[in-house]
Design a protein around this motif. Structure first.
Motif, mmCIF file in Angstrom:
data_model
loop_
_atom_site.group_PDB
_atom_site.id
_atom_site.type_symbol
_atom_site.label_atom_id
_atom_site.label_comp_id
_atom_site.label_asym_id
_atom_site.label_seq_id
_atom_site.Cartn_x
_atom_site.Cartn_y
_atom_site.Cartn_z
ATOM 1 N N LEU A 104 1.004 -1.301 -0.092
ATOM 2 C CA LEU A 104 0.035 0.047 0.023
ATOM 3 C C LEU A 104 0.860 1.130 -0.050
ATOM 4 C CD1 LEU A 104 -3.021 -0.955 2.371
ATOM 5 C CD2 LEU A 104 -2.915 -1.079 -0.133
ATOM 6 N N LYS A 105 2.007 1.206 0.701
ATOM 7 C CA LYS A 105 2.811 2.295 0.721
ATOM 8 C C LYS A 105 3.416 2.574 -0.791
ATOM 9 C CE LYS A 105 7.530 3.515 2.085
ATOM 10 N NZ LYS A 105 8.620 3.075 3.150
ATOM 11 N N TYR A 106 3.701 1.682 -1.570
ATOM 12 C CA TYR A 106 4.164 1.697 -2.744
ATOM 13 C C TYR A 106 2.939 2.441 -4.047
ATOM 14 C CZ TYR A 106 8.703 0.251 -1.979
ATOM 15 O OH TYR A 106 10.009 0.276 -1.402
ATOM 16 N N HIS A 107 1.831 1.550 -3.953
ATOM 17 C CA HIS A 107 0.674 2.282 -4.615
ATOM 18 C C HIS A 107 0.252 3.604 -3.991
ATOM 19 C CE1 HIS A 107 -0.467 -1.217 -6.744
ATOM 20 N NE2 HIS A 107 -0.078 -1.919 -5.721
ATOM 21 N N ASP A 108 0.424 4.199 -2.870
ATOM 22 C CA ASP A 108 0.019 5.255 -2.460
ATOM 23 C C ASP A 108 1.020 6.324 -2.829
ATOM 24 O OD1 ASP A 108 -1.378 7.313 -0.934
ATOM 25 O OD2 ASP A 108 0.046 7.229 0.488
ATOM 26 N N ASN A 109 2.128 6.169 -2.812
ATOM 27 C CA ASN A 109 3.259 7.049 -3.418
ATOM 28 C C ASN A 109 3.658 6.882 -5.022
ATOM 29 O OD1 ASN A 109 5.218 9.206 -2.722
ATOM 30 N ND2 ASN A 109 7.108 7.577 -3.119
ATOM 31 N N ASN A 110 3.795 5.802 -5.369
ATOM 32 C CA ASN A 110 4.110 5.543 -6.685
ATOM 33 C C ASN A 110 3.137 5.857 -7.771
ATOM 34 O OD1 ASN A 110 6.431 4.851 -5.402
ATOM 35 N ND2 ASN A 110 6.957 2.902 -6.454
ATOM 36 N N VAL A 111 1.896 5.699 -7.086
ATOM 37 C CA VAL A 111 0.678 5.658 -8.094
ATOM 38 C C VAL A 111 -0.441 6.973 -8.063
ATOM 39 C CG1 VAL A 111 -1.388 4.730 -9.251
ATOM 40 C CG2 VAL A 111 0.584 3.467 -8.736
ATOM 41 N N SER A 112 -0.802 7.164 -6.491
ATOM 42 C CA SER A 112 -1.517 8.134 -6.112
ATOM 43 C C SER A 112 -0.824 9.466 -6.164
ATOM 44 C CB SER A 112 -2.320 7.767 -4.949
ATOM 45 O OG SER A 112 -2.877 6.667 -4.615
ATOM 46 N N ASN A 113 0.294 9.676 -5.628
ATOM 47 C CA ASN A 113 0.901 10.815 -5.870
ATOM 48 C C ASN A 113 1.125 11.227 -7.058
ATOM 49 O OD1 ASN A 113 0.722 11.551 -2.942
ATOM 50 N ND2 ASN A 113 2.865 10.514 -2.493
ATOM 51 N N MET A 114 1.495 10.317 -8.060
ATOM 52 C CA MET A 114 2.004 10.513 -9.547
ATOM 53 C C MET A 114 0.550 11.094 -10.010
ATOM 54 S SD MET A 114 3.524 8.259 -12.315
ATOM 55 C CE MET A 114 3.392 8.409 -14.176
ATOM 56 N N ILE A 115 -0.539 10.514 -9.684
ATOM 57 C CA ILE A 115 -1.542 11.293 -10.353
ATOM 58 C C ILE A 115 -1.730 12.644 -9.988
ATOM 59 C CG2 ILE A 115 -4.170 11.085 -10.173
ATOM 60 C CD1 ILE A 115 -3.881 7.901 -10.061
ATOM 61 N N ASN A 116 -1.494 13.025 -8.572
ATOM 62 C CA ASN A 116 -1.467 14.364 -8.263
ATOM 63 C C ASN A 116 -0.748 15.154 -9.194
ATOM 64 O OD1 ASN A 116 -3.482 14.155 -6.543
ATOM 65 N ND2 ASN A 116 -2.379 13.969 -4.629
ATOM 66 N N LEU A 117 0.431 14.780 -9.412
ATOM 67 C CA LEU A 117 1.239 15.547 -10.180
ATOM 68 C C LEU A 117 0.850 15.635 -11.677
ATOM 69 C CD1 LEU A 117 4.380 16.504 -10.816
ATOM 70 C CD2 LEU A 117 5.150 14.218 -10.886
ATOM 71 N N LEU A 118 0.232 14.477 -12.433
ATOM 72 C CA LEU A 118 -0.232 14.764 -13.470
ATOM 73 C C LEU A 118 -1.482 15.670 -13.463
ATOM 74 C CD1 LEU A 118 0.135 10.994 -14.642
ATOM 75 C CD2 LEU A 118 1.668 13.295 -15.640
ATOM 76 N N LYS A 119 -2.138 15.714 -12.456
ATOM 77 C CA LYS A 119 -3.427 16.781 -12.645
ATOM 78 C C LYS A 119 -2.818 17.969 -12.725
ATOM 79 C CE LYS A 119 -6.379 13.830 -9.466
ATOM 80 N NZ LYS A 119 -7.023 13.965 -8.302
ATOM 81 N N ILE A 120 -1.725 18.309 -12.063
ATOM 82 C CA ILE A 120 -1.143 19.725 -12.103
ATOM 83 C C ILE A 120 -0.478 19.885 -13.746
ATOM 84 C CG2 ILE A 120 0.585 21.065 -11.417
ATOM 85 C CD1 ILE A 120 -1.787 21.067 -9.404
ATOM 86 N N CYS A 121 0.090 18.883 -14.185
ATOM 87 C CA CYS A 121 0.471 19.107 -15.617
ATOM 88 C C CYS A 121 -0.669 19.156 -16.475
ATOM 89 C CB CYS A 121 1.242 17.652 -15.933
ATOM 90 S SG CYS A 121 2.930 17.612 -15.382
ATOM 91 N N GLU A 122 -1.710 18.495 -16.349
ATOM 92 C CA GLU A 122 -2.786 18.825 -17.261
ATOM 93 C C GLU A 122 -3.603 20.241 -16.861
ATOM 94 O OE1 GLU A 122 -6.591 16.076 -18.381
ATOM 95 O OE2 GLU A 122 -6.300 16.250 -16.332
ATOM 96 N N LYS A 123 -3.616 20.570 -15.741
ATOM 97 C CA LYS A 123 -4.167 21.761 -15.405
ATOM 98 C C LYS A 123 -3.406 22.981 -16.262
ATOM 99 C CE LYS A 123 -5.984 24.612 -11.632
ATOM 100 N NZ LYS A 123 -6.280 24.755 -10.159
ATOM 101 N N TYR A 124 -2.030 22.877 -16.023
ATOM 102 C CA TYR A 124 -1.189 24.051 -16.414
ATOM 103 C C TYR A 124 -0.621 23.963 -17.795
ATOM 104 C CZ TYR A 124 -2.014 26.071 -11.911
ATOM 105 O OH TYR A 124 -2.721 26.397 -10.842
ATOM 106 N N ASP A 125 -1.108 22.846 -18.526
ATOM 107 C CA ASP A 125 -0.577 22.690 -19.816
ATOM 108 C C ASP A 125 1.062 22.539 -19.773
ATOM 109 O OD1 ASP A 125 -2.998 22.662 -21.323
ATOM 110 O OD2 ASP A 125 -3.004 25.006 -21.351
ATOM 111 N N ILE A 126 1.617 21.677 -19.026
ATOM 112 C CA ILE A 126 2.782 21.059 -19.104
ATOM 113 C C ILE A 126 2.763 19.621 -19.601
ATOM 114 C CG2 ILE A 126 4.697 20.444 -17.627
ATOM 115 C CD1 ILE A 126 3.795 22.102 -15.356
#
Length: 328
Positions: free
Chosen positions: A91-113
């Motif tokens: 769960l530690k790995y899915h939380d950090n490696n997947v869930s946090n990455m989704i947050n990073l990608l949300k910002i990329c999508e929002k700000y056209d990175i």
């Protein structure tokens, strides 16, 4: 400007150094959980480096970074990386490696990175059913949660690229990264489960012994075989990946290795030879999640990019790791 997550970590700091030496502007983010403040001391000497401390999945912090800096590229290193730990605490790995990455990608999508370089892994392949070199088309079948989280990351990137045509990514599937930088005062500061790091610590008398996990694998000497790549050559692959994204504007997955396999026993023997220290090695049972052999075909990255490597020498890799241990 490049946003680099995990910029204080082993690979992240050395790759940041290479980008900075090549006059790229770098924004680093790291929560210093496995990274090291001493790496930041080296990077902070560059005028073109700025650092934010915090988690790469923190949406508020990410908003602050991207609104205060014009980010063109993201190079995403930050992740939990221990195969064995991932089998004990998935769960530690899915939380950090997947869930946090989704947050990073949300910002990329929002700000056209729209340019993203992902630190993926040979662990996505699992246990290939062939002794031939692994190509990017080799079936992906991870046998541990770490490899699975990296493969999920690739799937998420592919889905986002399909949904948003201007978004492109490169997934760099690392094989076994090792050694200390030959151009920067940087290496692996923190404890690690990586073989060459552990062997170097034994050679430098920082450990009393090390363990050899299994000698009954289907390999020439019964120990696991891996494709070891020097960290400087891996760092340069990221620069070439960025150039490819900038020029070609298409998504790709690339293996990053030397197409050369070396067994665990051979690595230990080389480290003993380099250091002159016949350190203690004890046999132990196989570790959960360890495939017997992973060796890359690097034809795709060498044909589609200008990546060239210069440190394809296991004695050099082991020597750099050993000499680094003597310094820190």
């Amino acid at each position: 400007m490049i946003l680099i997550t995990g910029a204080a970590g082993y690979i992240g700091s050395i790759t940041s150094y290479h980008f900075l030496k090549n006059n790229y502007k770098v924004i680093g983010i790291d929560n210093i959980s496995t990274g090291n403040a001493r790496a930041l001391e080296v990077l902070n000497k560059f005028d073109n480096f700025k650092f934010y401390e915090g988690n790469f999945g923190n949406l508020e912090l990410l908003e602050q970074i991207v609104t205060n800096n014009k980010i063109d590229f993201v190079v995403h290193f930050a992740a939990n990386t221990s195969v064995f730990e991932s089998t004990q605490n998935p769960l530690k790995y899915h939380d950090n490696n997947v869930s946090n990455m989704i947050n990073l990608l949300k910002i990329c999508e929002k700000y056209d990175i729209n340019n993203f370089i992902f630190s993926s892994s040979a662990a996505t392949y699992g246990e290939p059913k062939t002794n031939e070199l692994i190509t990017e088309d080799t079936p992906k079948n991870p046998i541990n949660p770490y490899g699975l989280t990296k493969l999920i990351g690739e799937y998420i990137l592919n889905d986002l690229s399909n949904a948003k045509k201007e978004f492109n990514f490169i997934a760099l599937r690392y094989f076994n990264v090792a050694g200390a930088s030959l151009i920067a005062p940087l290496g692996q500061f923190s404890k690690s489960s990586l073989l060459i790091k552990i062997a170097a610590e034994c050679a430098a008398n920082k450990r009393d012994k090390m363990y050899l996990y299994g000698n009954d694998y289907n390999t020439p000497d019964g120990t696991c075989v891996r494709d070891y790549i020097h960290v400087d050559d891996l760092a340069i692959a990221h620069i070439e990946a960025l150039k490819y994204l900038k020029n070609q504007k298409t998504s790709q997955a690339f293996n990053v290795g030397y197409s050369k396999g070396t067994s665990v026993k051979e690595v230990i023997d080389i480290m003993k030879k380099i250091s002159g220290n016949d350190f203690k090695v004890e046999m132990a049972d196989r570790r959960t999640g360890d495939p017997s052999s992973l060796v890359a075909s690097n034809k795709k990255i060498t044909s589609l990019t200008d990546w060239k490597y210069s440190n394809d020498n296991l004695e050099l890799i082991c020597k750099s790791a050993y000499e680094w241990e003597l310094k820190i």
